[in-house]
Design a protein around this motif. Sequence first.
Motif, mmCIF file in Angstrom:
data_model
loop_
_atom_site.group_PDB
_atom_site.id
_atom_site.type_symbol
_atom_site.label_atom_id
_atom_site.label_comp_id
_atom_site.label_asym_id
_atom_site.label_seq_id
_atom_site.Cartn_x
_atom_site.Cartn_y
_atom_site.Cartn_z
ATOM 1 N N GLN A 48 11.176 -34.972 -6.348
ATOM 2 C CA GLN A 48 10.574 -34.256 -7.471
ATOM 3 C C GLN A 48 9.366 -35.025 -7.997
ATOM 4 O O GLN A 48 8.325 -34.432 -8.290
ATOM 5 C CB GLN A 48 11.590 -34.036 -8.596
ATOM 6 N N ASP A 49 9.477 -36.356 -8.103
ATOM 7 C CA ASP A 49 8.350 -37.178 -8.543
ATOM 8 C C ASP A 49 7.165 -37.044 -7.590
ATOM 9 O O ASP A 49 6.019 -36.903 -8.030
ATOM 10 C CB ASP A 49 8.756 -38.645 -8.655
ATOM 11 N N LEU A 50 7.447 -37.101 -6.277
ATOM 12 C CA LEU A 50 6.370 -36.975 -5.298
ATOM 13 C C LEU A 50 5.754 -35.578 -5.341
ATOM 14 O O LEU A 50 4.534 -35.425 -5.257
ATOM 15 C CB LEU A 50 6.869 -37.295 -3.891
ATOM 16 N N LEU A 51 6.569 -34.548 -5.503
ATOM 17 C CA LEU A 51 6.063 -33.181 -5.613
ATOM 18 C C LEU A 51 5.176 -33.035 -6.851
ATOM 19 O O LEU A 51 4.079 -32.456 -6.780
ATOM 20 C CB LEU A 51 7.220 -32.183 -5.662
ATOM 21 N N ASP A 52 5.603 -33.574 -7.982
ATOM 22 C CA ASP A 52 4.798 -33.516 -9.211
ATOM 23 C C ASP A 52 3.477 -34.260 -9.024
ATOM 24 O O ASP A 52 2.417 -33.793 -9.459
ATOM 25 C CB ASP A 52 5.569 -34.101 -10.386
ATOM 26 N N PHE A 53 3.534 -35.430 -8.386
ATOM 27 C CA PHE A 53 2.320 -36.211 -8.117
ATOM 28 C C PHE A 53 1.376 -35.419 -7.211
ATOM 29 O O PHE A 53 0.177 -35.334 -7.483
ATOM 30 C CB PHE A 53 2.682 -37.551 -7.478
ATOM 31 N N THR A 54 1.902 -34.825 -6.171
ATOM 32 C CA THR A 54 1.082 -34.046 -5.236
ATOM 33 C C THR A 54 0.418 -32.867 -5.948
ATOM 34 O O THR A 54 -0.765 -32.587 -5.744
ATOM 35 C CB THR A 54 1.935 -33.543 -4.053
ATOM 36 N N ARG A 55 1.173 -32.192 -6.801
ATOM 37 C CA ARG A 55 0.592 -31.088 -7.581
ATOM 38 C C ARG A 55 -0.554 -31.584 -8.460
ATOM 39 O O ARG A 55 -1.582 -30.914 -8.602
ATOM 40 C CB ARG A 55 1.666 -30.441 -8.448
ATOM 41 N N ARG A 56 -0.371 -32.741 -9.054
ATOM 42 C CA ARG A 56 -1.420 -33.298 -9.925
ATOM 43 C C ARG A 56 -2.677 -33.628 -9.126
ATOM 44 O O ARG A 56 -3.794 -33.338 -9.551
ATOM 45 C CB ARG A 56 -0.882 -34.552 -10.617
ATOM 46 N N VAL A 57 -2.515 -34.232 -7.959
ATOM 47 C CA VAL A 57 -3.666 -34.566 -7.117
ATOM 48 C C VAL A 57 -4.384 -33.297 -6.660
ATOM 49 O O VAL A 57 -5.613 -33.231 -6.683
ATOM 50 C CB VAL A 57 -3.213 -35.433 -5.911
ATOM 51 N N ILE A 58 -3.624 -32.289 -6.277
ATOM 52 C CA ILE A 58 -4.238 -31.019 -5.862
ATOM 53 C C ILE A 58 -4.990 -30.390 -7.029
ATOM 54 O O ILE A 58 -6.082 -29.837 -6.856
ATOM 55 C CB ILE A 58 -3.175 -30.061 -5.280
ATOM 56 N N ARG A 59 -4.455 -30.462 -8.238
ATOM 57 C CA ARG A 59 -5.129 -29.912 -9.422
ATOM 58 C C ARG A 59 -6.460 -30.627 -9.649
ATOM 59 O O ARG A 59 -7.486 -29.993 -9.938
ATOM 60 C CB ARG A 59 -4.213 -30.033 -10.652
ATOM 61 N N ILE A 60 -6.477 -31.946 -9.507
ATOM 62 C CA ILE A 60 -7.736 -32.692 -9.659
ATOM 63 C C ILE A 60 -8.733 -32.223 -8.611
ATOM 64 O O ILE A 60 -9.904 -31.979 -8.905
ATOM 65 C CB ILE A 60 -7.489 -34.221 -9.560
ATOM 66 N N TRP A 61 -8.279 -32.072 -7.389
ATOM 67 C CA TRP A 61 -9.142 -31.621 -6.295
ATOM 68 C C TRP A 61 -9.703 -30.232 -6.592
ATOM 69 O O TRP A 61 -10.892 -29.970 -6.399
ATOM 70 C CB TRP A 61 -8.338 -31.640 -4.995
ATOM 71 N N LYS A 62 -8.871 -29.318 -7.086
ATOM 72 C CA LYS A 62 -9.320 -27.960 -7.386
ATOM 73 C C LYS A 62 -10.263 -27.908 -8.588
ATOM 74 O O LYS A 62 -11.175 -27.084 -8.640
ATOM 75 C CB LYS A 62 -8.122 -27.048 -7.660
ATOM 76 N N ASP A 63 -10.045 -28.768 -9.578
ATOM 77 C CA ASP A 63 -10.833 -28.744 -10.811
ATOM 78 C C ASP A 63 -12.220 -29.366 -10.668
ATOM 79 O O ASP A 63 -13.065 -29.179 -11.547
ATOM 80 C CB ASP A 63 -10.093 -29.472 -11.938
ATOM 81 N N HIS A 64 -12.470 -30.097 -9.597
ATOM 82 C CA HIS A 64 -13.723 -30.847 -9.481
ATOM 83 C C HIS A 64 -14.437 -30.505 -8.175
ATOM 84 O O HIS A 64 -14.113 -31.036 -7.111
ATOM 85 C CB HIS A 64 -13.451 -32.347 -9.602
ATOM 86 N N PRO A 65 -15.448 -29.625 -8.261
ATOM 87 C CA PRO A 65 -16.130 -29.164 -7.048
ATOM 88 C C PRO A 65 -16.817 -30.273 -6.264
ATOM 89 O O PRO A 65 -17.020 -30.127 -5.059
ATOM 90 C CB PRO A 65 -17.140 -28.138 -7.566
ATOM 91 N N VAL A 66 -17.131 -31.383 -6.894
ATOM 92 C CA VAL A 66 -17.784 -32.469 -6.161
ATOM 93 C C VAL A 66 -16.853 -33.048 -5.090
ATOM 94 O O VAL A 66 -17.309 -33.637 -4.109
ATOM 95 C CB VAL A 66 -18.288 -33.571 -7.137
#
Length: 190
Positions: A48-66
Amino acid sequence: LATLMFSVGVPMISGGDEMCRTQHGNNNAYCQDNELSWTDWRLTPECQDLLDFTRRVIRIWKDHPVLRRRKFFQGRGIRGADVLDNAWLDPTGAEMTDEMWNSPDVRALAVRLNGDAIQEVNERGERIVGDTILLMVNGGDSATSFVLPPAAPIERWDSLLDTADPWQPSRRLRAGDRYELQGRSMAVLR
């Protein structure tokens, strides 16, 4: 995982990696029909911790077009005074020299990705502009202190993620401040 997610702007995870699938280090498990290649979908606290971390990293990737540029570093030198879209920095905040690039002892570096210099358009033909991102990587065993570079026109940085402590709250830092990055970790600032 975070380093892989940000490599050349493409998410690089395989199905099940977000759920602790390891294949026990076997990168050739396609011919295995046993626990080695199966994905265990049980959601243990660790998974669950790894899944939450992965979701957070993907959100950063999606939020920042650079971080998602289609023409990442195409037709430009990676280093040099004429580069507008990125700068490779040493822990002092200075641009990396050829000597540093060729040194086997360098274990820490940063890259500043300018969100104003994307030079691409979206599906409606509008210019894509995003936040400037600073990625700091420390591959050494001990902590390294990074000097945060200027982020013109605004001279501040907000922390988005530090893999040494992924759940720490965001911090607001100023250009010239020091950021203590633990060994074998990466930090992302906006």
